[in-house]
Every structure is written in C-alpha cells, then in structure tokens.
Design an enzyme around this catalytic site. Sequence first.
Site, PDB file in Angstrom:
ATOM      1  N   LYS A  11       0.724  -1.348   0.036  1.00 29.16           N
ATOM      2  CA  LYS A  11      -0.011  -0.040   0.180  1.00 29.16           C
ATOM      3  C   LYS A  11       0.726   1.419   0.008  1.00 29.16           C
ATOM      4  CE  LYS A  11      -4.060  -1.978   2.299  1.00 29.16           C
ATOM      5  NZ  LYS A  11      -4.902  -2.063   3.488  1.00 29.16           N
ATOM      6  N   TYR A  51     -12.154  -1.988  -4.735  1.00 29.68           N
ATOM      7  CA  TYR A  51     -12.907  -1.987  -3.375  1.00 29.68           C
ATOM      8  C   TYR A  51     -14.433  -1.754  -3.574  1.00 29.68           C
ATOM      9  CZ  TYR A  51      -8.275  -2.024  -1.339  1.00 29.68           C
ATOM     10  OH  TYR A  51      -6.836  -2.365  -0.787  1.00 29.68           O
ATOM     11  N   ASN A 114      -2.125   0.129   6.753  1.00 33.20           N
ATOM     12  CA  ASN A 114      -1.392  -1.197   7.310  1.00 33.20           C
ATOM     13  C   ASN A 114      -0.660  -1.746   6.453  1.00 33.20           C
ATOM     14  OD1 ASN A 114      -3.303  -2.246   5.397  1.00 33.20           O
ATOM     15  ND2 ASN A 114      -4.634  -3.191   7.284  1.00 33.20           N
ATOM     16  N   HIS A 117      -2.250  -5.358   1.522  1.00 31.64           N
ATOM     17  CA  HIS A 117      -3.496  -6.232   1.052  1.00 31.64           C
ATOM     18  C   HIS A 117      -3.489  -7.404   0.798  1.00 31.64           C
ATOM     19  CE1 HIS A 117      -7.469  -7.136  -0.591  1.00 31.64           C
ATOM     20  NE2 HIS A 117      -6.709  -7.346  -1.496  1.00 31.64           N
ATOM     21  N   GLU A 128      -9.008 -10.770  -8.106  1.00 30.15           N
ATOM     22  CA  GLU A 128      -8.191 -10.072  -7.585  1.00 30.15           C
ATOM     23  C   GLU A 128      -6.798  -9.841  -8.652  1.00 30.15           C
ATOM     24  OE1 GLU A 128      -7.378  -9.977  -3.550  1.00 30.15           O
ATOM     25  OE2 GLU A 128      -9.336  -8.882  -3.419  1.00 30.15           O
TER      26      GLU A 128
END
Length: 140
Positions: A11, A51, A114, A117, A128
């Site tokens: 990320k 998302y 965080n 993913h 994905e």
Amino acid sequence: MAVTRTFSIIKPDATRRNLTGAVTSKLEEGGLRVIASKRIRMSKEQAEGFYGVHRERPFFSDLVAFMMSGPVVVQVLEGEDAVKRNRDIMGATNPADAAEGTIRKSFAESIEANSAHGSDSDENAKIEIDFFFAADEIVG
C-alpha cells in the site's frame, strides 16, 4: 498442501517510506514466491472497482482516496496454501492485534495505512489477480 496463487498489494504508506523491498522480503522469507509484480498509481476507477464490495461502508471514500494517494505495488504470489500463508505473514488487519514479526506489526502506521492487502480466499485471489494482471504478465 497444494501450490496456489494469491494477490497482494503493498500500500501507499509502505511505498512512501521505501519499504517495498522489506515487505517483499517478508513474503519471500515466509515461503511465497513473487511471480508477477508491478508498481502502479491506482486511478479512481481502479480503486473504486477493486474495493467496490465496500461501496456502502462509511470508510469507502477514505479508502479509495488513500489507495490513490501514492504508488502501490501489485503482486501475484505463489506457494503452498498461498492465501492463508500470505494472510499469516501480513498479520491482523489492525496492527495493534497483529503478531510480532508480521508485515502489519512491523510496518503499519494505522488500521487503514496497514502497509499490505492480501486476498481472503482462493476465489477472490483469482478475481483480484485478473483485475490487475493479464495472463502473459504472470511469468513465474
């Protein structure tokens, strides 16, 4: 155990802090092999599409904005029981709950930022992977 594939995103919080190599090292040290990887800047359409399952959640707009805030590294990973292995290496979504040595415990700034993913099932891994990679980009 069968060798399977999963999908991972490093990320923007991690790429901004130049942690791409450190995150990838943890994945590789954990028994996963990177078989496709590219650094991209997600468009609004990509972030909203990827998302989309969270579209009705109150955090959706913030999540989309965060994922567009800087480059990300999308990866296809391969290994024994790859989805579970990747999720174990990443650690709990909330870094405060993540085990020592996991990506999120080591690198995350917050529950949103965080650092990583990972797919949550084999079915979602395929969806994905197909969202970001053409078959000829996965070279093993």
